[in-house]
Design a protein around this motif. Structure first.
Motif, PDB file in Angstrom:
ATOM      1  N   LEU B  38       0.844  -1.200   0.000  1.00 53.53           N
ATOM      2  CA  LEU B  38       0.000   0.000   0.000  1.00 53.53           C
ATOM      3  C   LEU B  38       0.885   1.258   0.000  1.00 53.53           C
ATOM      4  CD1 LEU B  38      -2.673  -1.197   2.598  1.00 53.53           C
ATOM      5  CD2 LEU B  38      -3.053  -0.871   0.136  1.00 53.53           C
ATOM      6  N   ALA B  39       1.965   1.242   0.782  1.00 49.88           N
ATOM      7  CA  ALA B  39       2.877   2.397   0.812  1.00 49.88           C
ATOM      8  C   ALA B  39       3.477   2.646  -0.565  1.00 49.88           C
ATOM      9  CB  ALA B  39       3.976   2.171   1.843  1.00 49.88           C
ATOM     10  N   SER B  40       3.785   1.562  -1.276  1.00 50.17           N
ATOM     11  CA  SER B  40       4.406   1.724  -2.599  1.00 50.17           C
ATOM     12  C   SER B  40       3.421   2.318  -3.605  1.00 50.17           C
ATOM     13  CB  SER B  40       4.943   0.386  -3.108  1.00 50.17           C
ATOM     14  OG  SER B  40       3.865  -0.437  -3.529  1.00 50.17           O
ATOM     15  N   GLU B  41       2.142   2.272  -3.267  1.00 45.96           N
ATOM     16  CA  GLU B  41       1.110   2.873  -4.132  1.00 45.96           C
ATOM     17  C   GLU B  41       0.651   4.229  -3.593  1.00 45.96           C
ATOM     18  OE1 GLU B  41      -0.644  -1.655  -4.902  1.00 45.96           O
ATOM     19  OE2 GLU B  41      -1.800  -0.214  -3.722  1.00 45.96           O
ATOM     20  N   SER B  42       1.399   4.775  -2.641  1.00 43.97           N
ATOM     21  CA  SER B  42       0.960   5.951  -1.888  1.00 43.97           C
ATOM     22  C   SER B  42       1.938   7.103  -1.975  1.00 43.97           C
ATOM     23  CB  SER B  42       0.817   5.580  -0.401  1.00 43.97           C
ATOM     24  OG  SER B  42      -0.206   4.660  -0.187  1.00 43.97           O
ATOM     25  N   GLU B  43       1.462   8.251  -1.520  1.00 47.04           N
ATOM     26  CA  GLU B  43       2.380   9.306  -1.126  1.00 47.04           C
ATOM     27  C   GLU B  43       2.563   9.150   0.385  1.00 47.04           C
ATOM     28  OE1 GLU B  43       3.390  13.848  -2.187  1.00 47.04           O
ATOM     29  OE2 GLU B  43       1.323  13.536  -1.574  1.00 47.04           O
ATOM     30  N   CYS B  44       3.809   9.170   0.807  1.00 47.85           N
ATOM     31  CA  CYS B  44       4.122   8.871   2.205  1.00 47.85           C
ATOM     32  C   CYS B  44       4.726  10.087   2.888  1.00 47.85           C
ATOM     33  CB  CYS B  44       5.115   7.712   2.279  1.00 47.85           C
ATOM     34  SG  CYS B  44       4.558   6.250   1.369  1.00 47.85           S
ATOM     35  N   GLY B  45       4.742  10.040   4.200  1.00 44.69           N
ATOM     36  CA  GLY B  45       5.349  11.125   4.952  1.00 44.69           C
ATOM     37  C   GLY B  45       5.437  10.758   6.415  1.00 44.69           C
ATOM     38  N   MET B  46       5.839  11.722   7.209  1.00 44.09           N
ATOM     39  CA  MET B  46       5.897  11.542   8.653  1.00 44.09           C
ATOM     40  C   MET B  46       5.009  12.609   9.285  1.00 44.09           C
ATOM     41  SD  MET B  46       7.787   8.926   9.207  1.00 44.09           S
ATOM     42  CE  MET B  46       8.098   8.995  10.962  1.00 44.09           C
ATOM     43  N   MET B  47       4.336  12.249  10.365  1.00 39.06           N
ATOM     44  CA  MET B  47       3.330  13.136  10.928  1.00 39.06           C
ATOM     45  C   MET B  47       3.536  13.324  12.433  1.00 39.06           C
ATOM     46  SD  MET B  47       0.006  13.203  12.484  1.00 39.06           S
ATOM     47  CE  MET B  47      -0.559  11.510  12.356  1.00 39.06           C
ATOM     48  N   TYR B  48       3.604  14.570  12.848  1.00 45.36           N
ATOM     49  CA  TYR B  48       3.551  14.922  14.258  1.00 45.36           C
ATOM     50  C   TYR B  48       2.103  15.322  14.522  1.00 45.36           C
ATOM     51  CZ  TYR B  48       8.693  15.469  14.425  1.00 45.36           C
ATOM     52  OH  TYR B  48      10.047  15.269  14.388  1.00 45.36           O
ATOM     53  N   SER B  49       1.381  14.556  15.304  1.00 39.01           N
ATOM     54  CA  SER B  49      -0.056  14.867  15.373  1.00 39.01           C
ATOM     55  C   SER B  49      -0.306  16.248  15.961  1.00 39.01           C
ATOM     56  CB  SER B  49      -0.848  13.781  16.089  1.00 39.01           C
ATOM     57  OG  SER B  49      -0.271  13.444  17.312  1.00 39.01           O
ATOM     58  N   LEU B  50       0.465  16.648  16.971  1.00 36.43           N
ATOM     59  CA  LEU B  50       0.257  17.988  17.550  1.00 36.43           C
ATOM     60  C   LEU B  50       1.324  18.987  17.104  1.00 36.43           C
ATOM     61  CD1 LEU B  50      -0.694  17.196  21.244  1.00 36.43           C
ATOM     62  CD2 LEU B  50      -2.104  17.093  19.190  1.00 36.43           C
ATOM     63  N   GLY B  51       2.367  18.513  16.491  1.00 33.77           N
ATOM     64  CA  GLY B  51       3.485  19.388  16.130  1.00 33.77           C
ATOM     65  C   GLY B  51       4.742  18.917  16.848  1.00 33.77           C
ATOM     66  N   ARG B  52       5.881  19.362  16.337  1.00 36.70           N
ATOM     67  CA  ARG B  52       7.156  18.985  16.949  1.00 36.70           C
ATOM     68  C   ARG B  52       7.196  19.463  18.389  1.00 36.70           C
ATOM     69  NH1 ARG B  52      11.512  17.846  12.987  1.00 36.70           N
ATOM     70  NH2 ARG B  52      10.787  18.595  10.976  1.00 36.70           N
ATOM     71  N   GLY B  53       7.782  18.643  19.239  1.00 39.80           N
ATOM     72  CA  GLY B  53       7.984  19.071  20.617  1.00 39.80           C
ATOM     73  C   GLY B  53       6.771  18.884  21.498  1.00 39.80           C
ATOM     74  N   CYS B  54       5.758  18.174  20.990  1.00 35.57           N
ATOM     75  CA  CYS B  54       4.583  17.870  21.814  1.00 35.57           C
ATOM     76  C   CYS B  54       4.447  16.358  21.947  1.00 35.57           C
ATOM     77  CB  CYS B  54       3.296  18.376  21.151  1.00 35.57           C
ATOM     78  SG  CYS B  54       3.012  20.115  21.346  1.00 35.57           S
ATOM     79  N   VAL B  55       4.163  15.889  23.135  1.00 35.85           N
ATOM     80  CA  VAL B  55       3.809  14.481  23.329  1.00 35.85           C
ATOM     81  C   VAL B  55       2.295  14.408  23.333  1.00 35.85           C
ATOM     82  CG1 VAL B  55       3.912  12.504  24.866  1.00 35.85           C
ATOM     83  CG2 VAL B  55       5.891  14.017  24.645  1.00 35.85           C
ATOM     84  N   PRO B  56       1.715  13.805  22.313  1.00 40.51           N
ATOM     85  CA  PRO B  56       0.256  13.849  22.187  1.00 40.51           C
ATOM     86  C   PRO B  56      -0.441  12.894  23.134  1.00 40.51           C
ATOM     87  CG  PRO B  56       1.360  13.414  20.074  1.00 40.51           C
ATOM     88  CD  PRO B  56       2.362  13.181  21.161  1.00 40.51           C
TER      89      PRO B  56
END
Lengths: 408, 408
Positions: B38-56
């Motif tokens: 599925l990843a090979s058929e996708s656009e991929c990335g990395m996600m910080y759900s609240l933003g850098r420097g936050c522990v969600p």
């Protein structure tokens, strides 16, 4: 050291994978050996002109790319169009763009463009200078059926609706205020009086008498829209210490440049259409480096093909851009060459989208990365990463060693 | 063109390299052929759900991923838990979650969960509707030993401490205000009166009489915590023009969905535990595309394994998710499939962390990149770059062509 900048903006360049192109975008499917070579000599990246999650207009995106945050400096399309036809705005002016259109005796719009009338200068002149309750109306012809209108006086506001309903067979709109302010009410009232008076003048105008005789559609109503209130914009040269000029076919792009105080260079054959002479524009860009520090060149038609959903046309037009881009191989390494778009116009959507656009920086001092192709997917792996339009000018200044030190 | 969306959130999915896994994360060490495809058929990335420097937290991260900035829409866990048990909140209500616990005659907590009592509905009912000085208390049972409490009345505030000290063998806390406002003082005072009265009622409740006879721990105190004050939240459908539903085992996730006005679909076998029937959930997600535009599926247990520091369990559970994910190979290309997590729960930490989580977007129009594996390190090279949770919904709307134009 870097001395000069050429910024090439290919309008609507970005796209999405298209099945009939083997799941490539038009830019990926196009043969672009010249731009690929330039990319291989560049630092590459992807650019959201307004930021993620925004679909950029052509006006807002150009402001951001040229380093003027649209949230601060964009005050409606009117201000830019009006500047584009050479009018000088003053603080507080309300600027509108408009069409000469055709209305019947009940003010129902028969044609928003009066049969795509040309030569509207005498009509504009007949309306130019009218004064109503202390507000002067300045009216200049635009291209084709278009006009530019400035309201000058005290206590005006751009918080008014368009008189133009944006479609035919409905009545023209009475202009109403968009907020409760005295200024908006005042502006709407005076504009309505003016539009009525303009109609009276246009109805009887000799040019329309002639059209009536010939059975042509009358240009008897000024359909105005896009009100914007001008506040002073610091000029490009003052802001960046680069003398700047613009080479473009489309009026809007000349307008943005003029709005920022750049000179506008007219290049024969630059039409803003698919038949535009891209080579002439790129040659003019290179030769104008003698006179300017910063040359902004705009190429329009990839966007128009995107709006039409014509992905083959878009691909072929990009190949034309690429062919002309061979001229940049010979530019000095002391010229920073930037090639990008203002936004994506996916053929599948037939409209602007929020997808980012590839961008390359080529010239002395640039950290050339491993990207060897100019397109949406290769440039995601570029050294520049993902930037916004507002990152471009600081990056230029940085390469020139012109950014101020923060701290000590 | 895209028509539907499936959003799969694997709770606590991200991790850090673990020596005993050959310096791989559980997701990297797991065999995940289906998600890799599925990843090979996708656009991929990395996600910080609240933003850098936050522990969600789980609540805040889900709000952001679903496009509701937690800084604006999060008002304490209580509001979400209360919504999750089906209570309807009104503007100004203060919501709390709580446990039925056991206290001795000196109000020392003997067990925070009254021996993990089940069947607390009669206890909740005995407290439901009590009114104190114009404030009505609504009390409903939660799962197991849990309860949901709403304070409804004028002039309330959520700026109060928890009555629950979060550990046994200490006295229950008197609720005190967290600020100097009249509202906080008023709320604390009334809540203390209520908790005292609740204790009196619970002490004598027939269900406790019975437990006393059987020598079981009494459920004689309502330990409340997580006060949140409700303000109206625009519903998901109104905000995004997608009808939405949620498939989850855990109450919190159903609560978040209900809080945003999504329907909650109960799927037999969805437990929120390692034994959950992931296939049943994914099948239900796919079949509910008939009824909904946007299906949010939550899978919990990777997070629980992380909290326990059980990296092998986490790896194996991820392989179970992957096995079920084969069902997505057959979904239409007009369904936008998004797979991600809400936060990382590194086994070494046994708690949430601020590390980003891989994310993939698969469907028509997506710029498929060169990433061919779904994990923390491959996805860093994806075309999407590094995003935040709040970027997800705008990106969805952009792919659907639903974002408004900024400018002209």
């Amino acid at each position: 050291m870097l001395e000069k900048v050429i910024l090439v903006i290919c309008d609507g360049l970005g796209d999405r994978p298209i099945k009939d192109l083997g799941n490539l975008t038009p830019l990926e499917a196009a043969k672009t050996p010249n731009m690929d070579k330039l990319a291989s000599e560049s630092e590459c990246g992807m650019m959201y002109s307004l930021g993620r999650g925004c679909v950029p207009g052509s006006d807002t995106s150009h402001l951001n790319i040229l380093g003027y945050d649209y949230r601060e400096y964009y005050s409606g399309r009117g201000t830019i169009e009006v500047t584009g036809v050479g009018m000088k705005l003053q603080e507080g002016d309300v600027a509108l763009r408009g069409n000469f259109g055709t209305v019947d005796e009940n003010f129902i719009i028969k044609d928003r463009r009066a049969g795509r009338i040309r030569g509207v200068a005498p009509l504009a002149q007949a309306l130019d200078g009218i004064e109503i309750d202390g507000v002067t109306f300045l009216v200049k012809p635009g291209t084709g059926h278009r006009a530019a209108v400035v309201m000058r006086g005290k206590g005006l506001s751009s918080a008014i609706i368009d008189a133009d309903p944006h479609k035919p067979d409905v009545p023209v709109r009475e202009v109403t205020p968009l907020d409760e302010s005295i200024e908006a009410k005042h502006t709407a009232r005076i504009l309505n009086v003016f539009l009525k008076k303009a109609w009276e003048i246009l109805q009887k105008h000799p040019l329309n008498e002639e059209r009536r005789k010939k059975g042509e559609l009358l240009a008897n109503y000024l359909l105005v829209r896009g009100a914007g209130q001008y506040k002073e914009v610091p000029c490009f040269k003052e802001r960046y210490a680069f003398s700047g000029c613009c080479i473009a076919g489309g009026g809007l792009y000349k307008g943005v440049a003029a709005y920022l105080g750049m000179d506008v260079i007219d290049v024969p054959g630059a039409t803003g259409l698919p038949d535009t002479d891209i080579e002439a524009k790129f040659m003019a860009a290179i030769s104008n480096l003698k006179h300017y520090d910063f040359v902004f060149v705009h190429v329009k038609a990839a966007d128009s093909f995107g709006e039409d959903g014509n992905f083959r046309g878009k691909k072929e037009f990009i190949e034309k851009i690429d062919h002309a881009a061979r001229l940049f191989h010979e530019t000095s390494e002391n010229t920073l060459l930037i090639i990008t778009g203002d936004h994506s116009t996916p053929c599948a959507l037939k409209s602007h989208s929020g997808d980012p656009i590839p961008i390359i920086f080529r010239g002395t001092g640039v950290r050339v990365d491993k990207v060897a192709a100019f397109n949406e997917r290769d440039c995601t792996r570029g050294g520049m990463g993902i930037i916004t339009g507002m990152d471009i000018m600081p990056q230029v200044l940085n390469l020139f060693g012109k950014l101020p030190l923060t701290g000590a």
